[in-house]
Design a protein around this motif. Structure first.
Motif, PDB file in Angstrom:
ATOM      1  N   ALA A  78      52.531  -7.871 -74.628  1.00  0.00           N
ATOM      2  CA  ALA A  78      53.249  -8.915 -73.890  1.00  0.00           C
ATOM      3  C   ALA A  78      52.745 -10.320 -74.204  1.00  0.00           C
ATOM      4  N   PRO A  79      51.414 -10.583 -74.202  1.00  0.00           N
ATOM      5  CA  PRO A  79      50.960 -11.946 -74.506  1.00  0.00           C
ATOM      6  C   PRO A  79      51.364 -12.421 -75.899  1.00  0.00           C
ATOM      7  N   LEU A  80      51.323 -11.519 -76.880  1.00  0.00           N
ATOM      8  CA  LEU A  80      51.736 -11.899 -78.230  1.00  0.00           C
ATOM      9  C   LEU A  80      53.237 -12.211 -78.264  1.00  0.00           C
ATOM     10  N   SER A  81      54.022 -11.432 -77.533  1.00  0.00           N
ATOM     11  CA  SER A  81      55.458 -11.724 -77.454  1.00  0.00           C
ATOM     12  C   SER A  81      55.678 -13.119 -76.881  1.00  0.00           C
ATOM     13  N   GLY A  82      54.911 -13.471 -75.845  1.00  0.00           N
ATOM     14  CA  GLY A  82      55.015 -14.805 -75.271  1.00  0.00           C
ATOM     15  C   GLY A  82      54.621 -15.882 -76.256  1.00  0.00           C
ATOM     16  N   HIS A  83      53.590 -15.611 -77.050  1.00  0.00           N
ATOM     17  CA  HIS A  83      53.123 -16.567 -78.056  1.00  0.00           C
ATOM     18  C   HIS A  83      54.216 -16.847 -79.085  1.00  0.00           C
ATOM     19  N   ILE A  84      54.910 -15.797 -79.512  1.00  0.00           N
ATOM     20  CA  ILE A  84      55.980 -15.960 -80.509  1.00  0.00           C
ATOM     21  C   ILE A  84      57.161 -16.705 -79.894  1.00  0.00           C
TER      22      ILE A  84
ATOM     23  N   PRO B 152      43.037 -17.394 -70.707  1.00  0.00           N
ATOM     24  CA  PRO B 152      43.237 -18.778 -70.246  1.00  0.00           C
ATOM     25  C   PRO B 152      43.716 -19.747 -71.325  1.00  0.00           C
ATOM     26  N   ARG B 153      43.143 -19.660 -72.523  1.00  0.00           N
ATOM     27  CA  ARG B 153      43.531 -20.590 -73.586  1.00  0.00           C
ATOM     28  C   ARG B 153      44.994 -20.375 -73.993  1.00  0.00           C
ATOM     29  N   GLU B 154      45.379 -19.106 -74.084  1.00  0.00           N
ATOM     30  CA  GLU B 154      46.761 -18.833 -74.452  1.00  0.00           C
ATOM     31  C   GLU B 154      47.724 -19.218 -73.329  1.00  0.00           C
ATOM     32  N   ARG B 155      47.315 -19.012 -72.077  1.00  0.00           N
ATOM     33  CA  ARG B 155      48.145 -19.462 -70.959  1.00  0.00           C
ATOM     34  C   ARG B 155      48.394 -20.962 -71.034  1.00  0.00           C
ATOM     35  N   ALA B 156      47.340 -21.700 -71.357  1.00  0.00           N
ATOM     36  CA  ALA B 156      47.491 -23.157 -71.463  1.00  0.00           C
ATOM     37  C   ALA B 156      48.469 -23.539 -72.558  1.00  0.00           C
ATOM     38  N   LEU B 157      48.409 -22.830 -73.684  1.00  0.00           N
ATOM     39  CA  LEU B 157      49.319 -23.110 -74.796  1.00  0.00           C
ATOM     40  C   LEU B 157      50.759 -22.815 -74.404  1.00  0.00           C
TER      41      LEU B 157
ATOM     42  N   ALA C 295      39.073 -21.719 -69.759  1.00  0.00           N
ATOM     43  CA  ALA C 295      38.674 -21.069 -71.018  1.00  0.00           C
ATOM     44  C   ALA C 295      37.207 -21.382 -71.260  1.00  0.00           C
ATOM     45  N   ARG C 296      36.386 -20.373 -71.316  1.00  0.00           N
ATOM     46  CA  ARG C 296      34.947 -20.594 -71.475  1.00  0.00           C
ATOM     47  C   ARG C 296      34.323 -19.459 -72.273  1.00  0.00           C
ATOM     48  N   GLU C 297      33.082 -19.638 -72.646  1.00  0.00           N
ATOM     49  CA  GLU C 297      32.369 -18.589 -73.380  1.00  0.00           C
ATOM     50  C   GLU C 297      32.292 -17.329 -72.533  1.00  0.00           C
ATOM     51  N   GLY C 298      32.403 -16.202 -73.201  1.00  0.00           N
ATOM     52  CA  GLY C 298      32.379 -14.930 -72.502  1.00  0.00           C
ATOM     53  C   GLY C 298      33.764 -14.334 -72.321  1.00  0.00           C
ATOM     54  N   ILE C 299      34.802 -15.180 -72.471  1.00  0.00           N
ATOM     55  CA  ILE C 299      36.179 -14.677 -72.419  1.00  0.00           C
ATOM     56  C   ILE C 299      36.669 -14.533 -73.849  1.00  0.00           C
ATOM     57  N   LYS C 300      36.974 -13.338 -74.245  1.00  0.00           N
ATOM     58  CA  LYS C 300      37.415 -13.091 -75.618  1.00  0.00           C
ATOM     59  C   LYS C 300      38.872 -13.517 -75.767  1.00  0.00           C
ATOM     60  N   GLU C 301      39.085 -14.557 -76.550  1.00  0.00           N
ATOM     61  CA  GLU C 301      40.424 -15.066 -76.809  1.00  0.00           C
ATOM     62  C   GLU C 301      40.943 -14.491 -78.132  1.00  0.00           C
ATOM     63  N   PRO C 302      42.258 -14.295 -78.247  1.00  0.00           N
ATOM     64  CA  PRO C 302      42.802 -13.832 -79.538  1.00  0.00           C
ATOM     65  C   PRO C 302      42.624 -14.898 -80.614  1.00  0.00           C
ATOM     66  N   ASN C 303      42.479 -14.454 -81.859  1.00  0.00           N
ATOM     67  CA  ASN C 303      42.284 -15.389 -82.971  1.00  0.00           C
ATOM     68  C   ASN C 303      43.397 -16.420 -83.079  1.00  0.00           C
TER      69      ASN C 303
ATOM     70  N   PHE D  27      42.810 -20.054 -81.829  1.00  0.00           N
ATOM     71  CA  PHE D  27      41.588 -20.765 -82.212  1.00  0.00           C
ATOM     72  C   PHE D  27      41.798 -22.273 -82.304  1.00  0.00           C
ATOM     73  N   PHE D  28      43.025 -22.689 -82.620  1.00  0.00           N
ATOM     74  CA  PHE D  28      43.301 -24.115 -82.845  1.00  0.00           C
ATOM     75  C   PHE D  28      43.533 -24.886 -81.551  1.00  0.00           C
ATOM     76  N   PHE D  29      43.756 -24.170 -80.448  1.00  0.00           N
ATOM     77  CA  PHE D  29      44.215 -24.848 -79.240  1.00  0.00           C
ATOM     78  C   PHE D  29      43.040 -25.238 -78.347  1.00  0.00           C
ATOM     79  N   GLY D  30      42.817 -26.538 -78.248  1.00  0.00           N
ATOM     80  CA  GLY D  30      41.762 -27.074 -77.400  1.00  0.00           C
ATOM     81  C   GLY D  30      42.201 -28.397 -76.811  1.00  0.00           C
ATOM     82  N   GLU D  31      41.231 -29.236 -76.500  1.00  0.00           N
ATOM     83  CA  GLU D  31      41.536 -30.518 -75.850  1.00  0.00           C
ATOM     84  C   GLU D  31      42.493 -31.361 -76.684  1.00  0.00           C
ATOM     85  N   ALA D  32      42.272 -31.416 -78.005  1.00  0.00           N
ATOM     86  CA  ALA D  32      43.115 -32.253 -78.862  1.00  0.00           C
ATOM     87  C   ALA D  32      44.565 -31.772 -78.867  1.00  0.00           C
TER      88      ALA D  32
END
Length: 463
Positions: A254-260, A295-300, A332-340, A343-348
């Protein structure tokens, strides 16, 4: 017998405020993006073609679809051939986008990135809003079911094979971020076309391994789509996203489907299909696609949803979606395994998308501040997006009357492009730069003349 004037097309051209020459120029840009250099009937036109079609001459070949796509981008809404007074036969190339087509068949239909047969297929498949209608819930449930009987024969596929696909995807994704979607995609497509079907039809030790391989393959197909989108090959991108979504559905991911879907919404927004973009973005944050995401993917997902809300003038909802995206990224913080893939999605990146949202909400001053934050915080490995951000920032500065400041910003875009960025989106900012500066060229502003000459020279070398 005198031909009857095409009043519908004439009205659309008037609405677009286009001369015949401007309409032909926009048409040729869409043709170049879609056909990839293949010569077809009306693959390139001049102002006289537009005049003849307005006069009642039948538009043939790819002309009706390409002209309607150019008008859709200009008017920021879907323009169907019928609205323009055209009739268009069904294209067999669109069959690969049918949700009933198995993803393995779709992969074979896509072919390699350089194959002439593939180009003929894609030439018939034009980016169309009709292809953005998502299947119903019953389709998703059926796709996620494991096969009743395993496929006979085939190579044994294990975890190591999955990791190989994942590592390859990450390597190409990093290259895309640094050099742009126009660099290296043919190599990725060869692997996608030749190796992935063999892996997906292999013998898996268990169902979790099968699902993980389908997810990994979906990410690779998605990346090919994203690189195509970045390089302004929109019909190719749509077919890749469609195939990726089918593979993700087979994996029950499901999360990958949302990403696409988020990527499809981003593309639809760039193509001027605002309502369709909002529908896709809403689907990307619906149910488990958002709830099961990190969390990082939710933000994206959330910040692209905010952009589509802003583009559809839903200001209050857009502001709330922005705040939620900021909260998600802060979690999004250390200890939470995010999908590869995130990797590009951060503050910028968040600042870039926030700036675009504020710009579309009519707040250019705050938008410029967010663009500046994005530029200030982005790492050197993300040069392609850096160039796109600078292009948008210069355009927003110009709307505030800061001509010389915009020129200074845009000069950095050309620095990046001349240093080896292969991106249709970034190149598009250079085209827009020249168009936006056009009213200022006769005013004798040194920065304008210098930048225009440099942009003209750059475009002459890449076109």
């Amino acid at each position: 017998m005198a031909r009857e004037k095409n009043q519908r097309l004439a009205a659309l051209l008037e609405e677009a405020c286009w001369s015949r020459a401007q309409a032909a120029s926009a048409y040729n840009r869409v043709a170049a993006e879609t056909l990839g250099g293949e010569v077809r009937e009306n693959s390139r036109i001049g102002p006289s073609h537009v005049s003849m079609w307005v006069g009642g001459t039948k538009a043939t070949g790819v002309a009706p679809i390409l002209l309607c796509q150019a008008l859709s981008r200009r008017l920021k809404r879907e323009v169907a051939p019928q609205e323009a007074g055209f009739t268009v036969p069904d294209s067999p190339a669109q069959e690969a986008l049918d949700w009933s087509v198995d993803p393995l068949i779709a992969l074979n239909a896509l072919g390699s990135g350089v194959d002439a047969k593939r180009r003929r297929l894609l030439a018939g498949g034009i980016y169309s809003a009709m292809s953005l209608i998502l299947p119903d819930e019953a389709w998703w449930r059926a796709m996620a079911q494991p096969p009743e009987t395993p496929l006979p024969g085939g190579k044994r596929v294990g975890r190591g094979d999955v990791e190989t696909v994942q590592e390859l995807t990450l390597a190409f994704s990093r290259m895309d971020q640094k050099r742009g979607g126009g660099h290296g995609r043919s190599a990725l497509d060869e692997y996608l076309h030749l190796e992935i079907p063999r892996l997906l039809t292999g013998r898996f030790p268990d169902d979790p391994t099968r699902r993980t391989m389908f997810s990994a393959s979906a990410e690779l197909a998605y990346l090919s789509g994203w690189m195509s989108f970045d390089n302004s090959e929109h019909a190719v991108a749509l077919q890749r996203f469609n195939t990726a979504l089918k593979l993700a559905a087979r994996a029950g991911d499901a999360p990958l489907s949302g990403h696409i879907m988020r990527a499809m919404a981003h593309q639809a927004l760039d193509m001027g299909l605002r309502p369709k973009a909002l529908q896709l973005a809403r689907a990307s944050v619906h149910g488990e696609r958002y709830l099961s995401a990190t969390p990082r993917e939710r933000a994206l997902l959330g910040v692209v949803h905010a952009r589509t809300l802003a583009a559809n003038n839903r200001k209050t909802e857009a502001a709330k979606a922005l705040l939620r995206a900021e909260d998600d990224l802060s979690n999004a913080r250390e200890g939470i395994k995010e999908p590869n893939r995130t990797f590009f999605f951060g503050e910028a990146s968040l600042a870039h998308e926030t700036a675009c949202t504020l710009r579309d909400l009519g707040d250019p001053k705050r938008a410029v501040r967010e663009f500046q934050r994005s530029v200030r915080t982005r790492g050197a490995q993300f040069r392609r997006t850096h160039a796109v951000t600078l292009g948008y920032m210069g355009a927003t500065q110009l709307t505030q009357g800061s001509v010389e400041e915009a020129c200074a910003t845009w000069s950095h875009v050309l620095d990046a492009m001349e240093d080896g960025i292969y991106s249709g989106r970034a190149r598009g900012t250079v085209v827009d730069m020249r168009r936006l500066l056009s009213p200022y060229r006769a005013r004798g502003i040194p920065a304008v003349g210098s930048l225009n000459a440099r942009a003209t020279a750059y475009l002459a070398n890449v076109d």
